[in-house]
Design a protein around this motif. Structure first.
Motif, PDB file in Angstrom:
ATOM      1  N   PRO A   1     -13.020  -7.772 -10.973  1.00 12.18           N
ATOM      2  CA  PRO A   1     -11.872  -7.262 -11.724  1.00 12.18           C
ATOM      3  C   PRO A   1     -11.599  -5.773 -11.484  1.00 12.18           C
ATOM      4  CG  PRO A   1     -13.703  -7.732 -13.206  1.00 12.18           C
ATOM      5  CD  PRO A   1     -14.096  -8.224 -11.844  1.00 12.18           C
ATOM      6  N   ALA A   2     -12.571  -5.047 -10.980  1.00  9.18           N
ATOM      7  CA  ALA A   2     -12.378  -3.615 -10.721  1.00  9.18           C
ATOM      8  C   ALA A   2     -11.732  -3.348  -9.359  1.00  9.18           C
ATOM      9  CB  ALA A   2     -13.725  -2.892 -10.800  1.00  9.18           C
ATOM     10  N   ALA A   3     -11.616  -4.358  -8.530  1.00  9.16           N
ATOM     11  CA  ALA A   3     -11.063  -4.171  -7.183  1.00  9.16           C
ATOM     12  C   ALA A   3      -9.610  -3.732  -7.249  1.00  9.16           C
ATOM     13  CB  ALA A   3     -11.191  -5.460  -6.383  1.00  9.16           C
ATOM     14  N   ARG A   4      -9.263  -2.824  -6.367  1.00  9.79           N
ATOM     15  CA  ARG A   4      -7.887  -2.329  -6.265  1.00  9.79           C
ATOM     16  C   ARG A   4      -7.244  -2.947  -5.024  1.00  9.79           C
ATOM     17  NH1 ARG A   4      -9.811   3.452  -8.046  1.00  9.79           N
ATOM     18  NH2 ARG A   4      -9.052   3.437 -10.184  1.00  9.79           N
TER      19      ARG A   4
ATOM     20  N   ALA B   1      -7.207  -9.576   3.481  1.00  9.20           N
ATOM     21  CA  ALA B   1      -6.989  -8.855   2.223  1.00  9.20           C
ATOM     22  C   ALA B   1      -7.207  -7.377   2.498  1.00  9.20           C
ATOM     23  CB  ALA B   1      -7.950  -9.350   1.144  1.00  9.20           C
ATOM     24  N   ALA B   2      -6.558  -6.538   1.713  1.00  6.67           N
ATOM     25  CA  ALA B   2      -6.715  -5.089   1.850  1.00  6.67           C
ATOM     26  C   ALA B   2      -6.874  -4.496   0.455  1.00  6.67           C
ATOM     27  CB  ALA B   2      -5.510  -4.486   2.558  1.00  6.67           C
ATOM     28  N   PHE B   3      -7.818  -3.557   0.357  1.00 12.23           N
ATOM     29  CA  PHE B   3      -8.120  -2.965  -0.945  1.00 12.23           C
ATOM     30  C   PHE B   3      -8.691  -1.574  -0.762  1.00 12.23           C
ATOM     31  CE2 PHE B   3     -11.479  -5.752   0.542  1.00 12.23           C
ATOM     32  CZ  PHE B   3     -12.614  -4.945   0.519  1.00 12.23           C
ATOM     33  N   PHE B   4      -8.646  -0.795  -1.839  1.00 12.69           N
ATOM     34  CA  PHE B   4      -9.229   0.537  -1.817  1.00 12.69           C
ATOM     35  C   PHE B   4     -10.746   0.442  -1.910  1.00 12.69           C
ATOM     36  CE2 PHE B   4      -5.535   3.237  -3.751  1.00 12.69           C
ATOM     37  CZ  PHE B   4      -4.790   3.050  -2.604  1.00 12.69           C
TER      38      PHE B   4
ATOM     39  N   VAL C   1      -9.347  -3.218   5.263  1.00 12.54           N
ATOM     40  CA  VAL C   1      -8.698  -4.491   5.604  1.00 12.54           C
ATOM     41  C   VAL C   1      -9.804  -5.430   6.070  1.00 12.54           C
ATOM     42  CG1 VAL C   1      -6.915  -5.625   6.976  1.00 12.54           C
ATOM     43  CG2 VAL C   1      -6.648  -3.200   6.357  1.00 12.54           C
ATOM     44  N   VAL C   2      -9.870  -6.622   5.460  1.00 13.43           N
ATOM     45  CA  VAL C   2     -10.953  -7.566   5.766  1.00 13.43           C
ATOM     46  C   VAL C   2     -10.391  -8.962   6.019  1.00 13.43           C
ATOM     47  CG1 VAL C   2     -12.560  -6.291   4.280  1.00 13.43           C
ATOM     48  CG2 VAL C   2     -11.385  -8.282   3.363  1.00 13.43           C
ATOM     49  N   PRO C   3     -11.100  -9.751   6.841  1.00  6.65           N
ATOM     50  CA  PRO C   3     -10.753 -11.167   6.913  1.00  6.65           C
ATOM     51  C   PRO C   3     -11.203 -11.844   5.614  1.00  6.65           C
ATOM     52  CG  PRO C   3     -12.628 -10.676   8.349  1.00  6.65           C
ATOM     53  CD  PRO C   3     -12.189  -9.388   7.744  1.00  6.65           C
TER      54      PRO C   3
END
Length: 148
Positions: free
Chosen positions: A19-22, A31-34, A46-48
């Motif tokens: 839940p803390a993922a941005r 998917a891409a996240f901070f 950026v990850v598969p």
């Protein structure tokens, strides 16, 4: 690096279990996240969506999809933050500073005099002979691959 339950933290993010993922972007394949500790404002991973530990485990189709997502994030980062430059960094193995064994690409917006500083050594100690040997070996192996 895995969490206390032995689960890949990037897989948790991809599944929506953190839940803390941005999260800034996702599609069926990526998917891409901070990151938790960004190097600069706007730094994005950026990850598969599939757990792939390192680049050597990546198939061509997944590589294309990961590259497309990375390019999308790079363009959006440029429009949004207007950086002076951009690093695309992908590390494999502990010696290369990979801390999470899930393939990931860092998209790092850069500004003059930011906290990251230079990422390349100012000089190297390799002789011309060493460089020539390395070049010949790698070229020969690449030529073998190209003829397959």
């Amino acid at each position: 690096m895995k969490d206390s339950k032995g689960i890949c933290p990037f897989c948790r993010i991809v599944r929506g279990d953190d839940p803390a993922a941005r999260l800034v972007y996702q599609d069926p394949h990526t998917a891409a996240f901070f990151p938790i500790n960004p190097a600069t404002l706007g730094h994005t991973l950026v990850v598969p969506r599939t757990h792939i530990p390192e680049i050597w485990d990546l198939d061509e189709e997944s590589a294309v999809l990961l590259t497309q997502a990375t390019l999308l994030i790079a363009h959006v980062t440029r429009r949004t933050f207007k950086p002076d430059g951009l690093n695309i960094i992908q590390s494999n193995g502990e010696a290369a500073s990979q801390t999470v064994p899930h393939l990931h690409v860092h998209v790092v917006p850069r500004w003059k005099n930011d906290a990251m500083g230079d990422i390349w050594p100012t000089e190297t100690i390799f002789s011309k002979d060493e460089q020539d040997r390395a070049w010949k070996i790698l070229r020969k192996e690449c030529q073998k691959e190209a003829s397959i």
